[in-house]
Design a protein around this motif. Structure first.
Motif, PDB file in Angstrom:
ATOM      1  N   ALA A  59      40.668  40.655  25.653  1.00 31.20           N
ATOM      2  CA  ALA A  59      40.712  41.926  25.210  1.00 31.20           C
ATOM      3  C   ALA A  59      39.489  42.391  24.994  1.00 31.20           C
ATOM      4  N   GLU A  60      38.633  41.852  24.247  1.00 27.49           N
ATOM      5  CA  GLU A  60      37.233  42.490  23.833  1.00 27.49           C
ATOM      6  C   GLU A  60      36.309  42.500  24.753  1.00 27.49           C
ATOM      7  N   ARG A  61      36.631  41.946  25.774  1.00 28.43           N
ATOM      8  CA  ARG A  61      35.689  42.059  27.188  1.00 28.43           C
ATOM      9  C   ARG A  61      36.303  43.077  28.281  1.00 28.43           C
ATOM     10  N   LEU A  62      37.554  43.455  28.014  1.00 26.04           N
ATOM     11  CA  LEU A  62      38.168  44.241  29.001  1.00 26.04           C
ATOM     12  C   LEU A  62      38.234  45.511  28.431  1.00 26.04           C
ATOM     13  N   ALA A  87      33.071  45.950  26.457  1.00 23.92           N
ATOM     14  CA  ALA A  87      33.856  45.507  27.735  1.00 23.92           C
ATOM     15  C   ALA A  87      32.745  45.473  28.745  1.00 23.92           C
ATOM     16  N   TRP A  88      32.934  44.436  29.956  1.00 21.51           N
ATOM     17  CA  TRP A  88      32.268  44.340  30.944  1.00 21.51           C
ATOM     18  C   TRP A  88      32.135  45.713  31.813  1.00 21.51           C
ATOM     19  N   PRO A  89      31.226  46.071  32.154  1.00 25.10           N
ATOM     20  CA  PRO A  89      31.167  47.411  33.186  1.00 25.10           C
ATOM     21  C   PRO A  89      31.944  47.396  34.318  1.00 25.10           C
ATOM     22  N   GLN A  90      32.388  48.339  34.256  1.00 22.41           N
ATOM     23  CA  GLN A  90      33.264  48.578  35.584  1.00 22.41           C
ATOM     24  C   GLN A  90      32.573  48.583  36.705  1.00 22.41           C
ATOM     25  N   ALA A  91      32.934  48.087  37.834  1.00 23.79           N
ATOM     26  CA  ALA A  91      32.133  47.924  39.203  1.00 23.79           C
ATOM     27  C   ALA A  91      32.993  48.195  40.388  1.00 23.79           C
ATOM     28  N   PRO A  92      33.405  49.207  40.717  1.00 22.70           N
ATOM     29  CA  PRO A  92      34.399  49.588  41.661  1.00 22.70           C
ATOM     30  C   PRO A  92      33.999  49.394  42.984  1.00 22.70           C
ATOM     31  N   MET A 151      37.577  30.618  26.243  1.00 26.18           N
ATOM     32  CA  MET A 151      37.014  30.904  27.504  1.00 26.18           C
ATOM     33  C   MET A 151      35.682  31.273  27.381  1.00 26.18           C
ATOM     34  N   GLN A 152      34.743  30.866  28.578  1.00 26.19           N
ATOM     35  CA  GLN A 152      33.652  31.201  28.570  1.00 26.19           C
ATOM     36  C   GLN A 152      33.452  32.086  29.809  1.00 26.19           C
ATOM     37  N   PHE A 153      32.585  33.102  29.565  1.00 25.37           N
ATOM     38  CA  PHE A 153      32.394  34.124  30.845  1.00 25.37           C
ATOM     39  C   PHE A 153      30.939  34.199  31.056  1.00 25.37           C
ATOM     40  N   HIS A 154      30.573  34.339  32.276  1.00 26.47           N
ATOM     41  CA  HIS A 154      29.279  34.698  32.531  1.00 26.47           C
ATOM     42  C   HIS A 154      28.811  35.823  31.947  1.00 26.47           C
ATOM     43  N   PRO A 155      27.411  35.990  31.398  1.00 29.73           N
ATOM     44  CA  PRO A 155      26.939  37.161  30.982  1.00 29.73           C
ATOM     45  C   PRO A 155      26.923  38.490  31.717  1.00 29.73           C
ATOM     46  N   HIS A 156      27.036  38.256  32.997  1.00 36.67           N
ATOM     47  CA  HIS A 156      26.905  39.095  34.048  1.00 36.67           C
ATOM     48  C   HIS A 156      28.292  39.673  34.826  1.00 36.67           C
ATOM     49  N   THR A 157      29.266  39.082  34.159  1.00 34.38           N
ATOM     50  CA  THR A 157      30.702  39.594  34.511  1.00 34.38           C
ATOM     51  C   THR A 157      31.003  41.119  34.490  1.00 34.38           C
ATOM     52  N   VAL A 158      31.867  41.541  35.581  1.00 36.82           N
ATOM     53  CA  VAL A 158      31.922  42.968  35.804  1.00 36.82           C
ATOM     54  C   VAL A 158      33.361  42.865  35.905  1.00 36.82           C
ATOM     55  N   GLN A 159      33.965  44.246  35.896  1.00 37.02           N
ATOM     56  CA  GLN A 159      35.326  44.115  36.057  1.00 37.02           C
ATOM     57  C   GLN A 159      35.822  45.424  36.949  1.00 37.02           C
ATOM     58  N   LEU A 160      37.018  45.466  37.230  1.00 40.23           N
ATOM     59  CA  LEU A 160      37.781  46.595  37.992  1.00 40.23           C
ATOM     60  C   LEU A 160      39.299  46.732  37.421  1.00 40.23           C
ATOM     61  N   SER A 161      39.397  48.028  37.189  1.00 44.57           N
ATOM     62  CA  SER A 161      40.923  48.435  36.720  1.00 44.57           C
ATOM     63  C   SER A 161      41.628  48.852  37.825  1.00 44.57           C
ATOM     64  N   THR A 162      43.089  48.575  38.059  1.00 43.51           N
ATOM     65  CA  THR A 162      43.601  49.048  39.129  1.00 43.51           C
ATOM     66  C   THR A 162      45.059  48.858  38.956  1.00 43.51           C
ATOM     67  N   LEU A 191      53.367  45.476  39.588  1.00 41.37           N
ATOM     68  CA  LEU A 191      53.916  45.086  38.355  1.00 41.37           C
ATOM     69  C   LEU A 191      52.965  45.480  37.061  1.00 41.37           C
ATOM     70  N   GLY A 192      52.459  46.873  37.146  1.00 40.70           N
ATOM     71  CA  GLY A 192      51.726  47.259  36.236  1.00 40.70           C
ATOM     72  C   GLY A 192      50.160  47.175  36.447  1.00 40.70           C
ATOM     73  N   PRO A 193      49.591  47.932  35.492  1.00 42.12           N
ATOM     74  CA  PRO A 193      48.052  47.763  35.510  1.00 42.12           C
ATOM     75  C   PRO A 193      47.425  46.449  35.486  1.00 42.12           C
ATOM     76  N   VAL A 194      46.445  46.336  36.132  1.00 45.64           N
ATOM     77  CA  VAL A 194      45.751  44.886  36.376  1.00 45.64           C
ATOM     78  C   VAL A 194      44.142  44.732  36.068  1.00 45.64           C
ATOM     79  N   ARG A 195      43.816  44.173  35.508  1.00 45.29           N
ATOM     80  CA  ARG A 195      42.054  44.172  35.329  1.00 45.29           C
ATOM     81  C   ARG A 195      41.782  42.778  36.012  1.00 45.29           C
ATOM     82  N   LEU A 196      40.619  43.096  36.755  1.00 43.21           N
ATOM     83  CA  LEU A 196      40.037  41.880  37.745  1.00 43.21           C
ATOM     84  C   LEU A 196      38.866  41.773  37.245  1.00 43.21           C
ATOM     85  N   ALA A 197      38.069  40.695  37.164  1.00 40.79           N
ATOM     86  CA  ALA A 197      36.943  40.448  36.564  1.00 40.79           C
ATOM     87  C   ALA A 197      36.231  39.616  37.506  1.00 40.79           C
ATOM     88  N   ALA A 198      34.732  39.726  37.908  1.00 42.89           N
ATOM     89  CA  ALA A 198      33.965  38.798  38.681  1.00 42.89           C
ATOM     90  C   ALA A 198      32.644  38.465  38.088  1.00 42.89           C
TER      91      ALA A 198
END
Length: 185
Positions: free
Chosen positions: A41-44, A49-54, A1-12, A16-23
């Motif tokens: 995993a290396e990006r989460l 890791a991608w920066p957190q962006a709540p 998988m390829q992801f954009h270099p400016h991807t950010v994430q949110l943990s919530t 059904l358990g902890p989830v990681r969202l990326a945009a």
């Protein structure tokens, strides 16, 4: 998988358990249950890791809609821009095909491959379904075995069963485990 270099994430958290969202700048590009197969995993987690962006609007909307979905308050995800560009052209076509499976419905890998015009590519289609980066939002959990059995789900069969139960989708009593142990005392 390829992801954009400016991807950010949110943990919530979720039912059904902890989830990681990326945009990415183009939209929601990832929804993974923590520790599921094929998560980046290396990006989460960790130093790369991608920066957190709540406060990111797409991540906030996705987190809210996911919570509502998992508590039965919503049956569809609306107005969420999706970025499927991280997959191959074939994967993207499969993921778009998954979006056509309605809430509470299921289809088989074979039926989906025929519907997408690639009836001999059932294994490749199954691999693409398994690598879906947008769990739940792109409903790969709605794909079952030809006999209706619950097969493969990167987030685990317990979660797949829970999602289908939440949607009141028909479940086959013969899961792979039940079939394998049938007749054993």
């Amino acid at each position: 998988m390829q992801f954009h270099p400016h991807t950010v994430q949110l943990s919530t958290g979720s039912a059904l358990g902890p989830v990681r969202l990326a945009a990415s700048p183009a939209g929601l590009c990832g929804v993974w249950f923590e520790g599921q197969c094929h998560e980046p995993a290396e990006r989460l987690y960790g130093v790369r890791a991608w920066p957190q962006a709540p406060a990111h609007p797409v991540l906030r909307a996705a987190a809210l809609q996911l919570q509502q979905y998992l508590t039965g308050q919503r049956s569809t995800f609306v107005d969420l821009p999706l970025d499927l560009s991280g997959g191959t052209a074939f994967q993207q076509s499969v993921w778009r095909g998954l979006l056509a499976i309605g809430h509470g419905a299921t289809t088989s890998y074979g039926a989906l491959s025929r519907q997408l015009g690639c009836p001999r590519a059932v294994r490749a289609l199954g691999a693409a379904v398994g690598r879906n980066p947008l769990s739940v939002v792109v409903p790969c959990h709605r794909v079952v075995g030809t006999d209706g059995s619950l097969t493969g789900y990167a987030g685990g069969l317990d979660r797949k069963r829970a999602l289908l139960t939440l949607e009141n989708a028909p479940l086959c009593a013969r899961t792979p485990l039940a079939a394998a142990t049938q007749g054993i005392q």
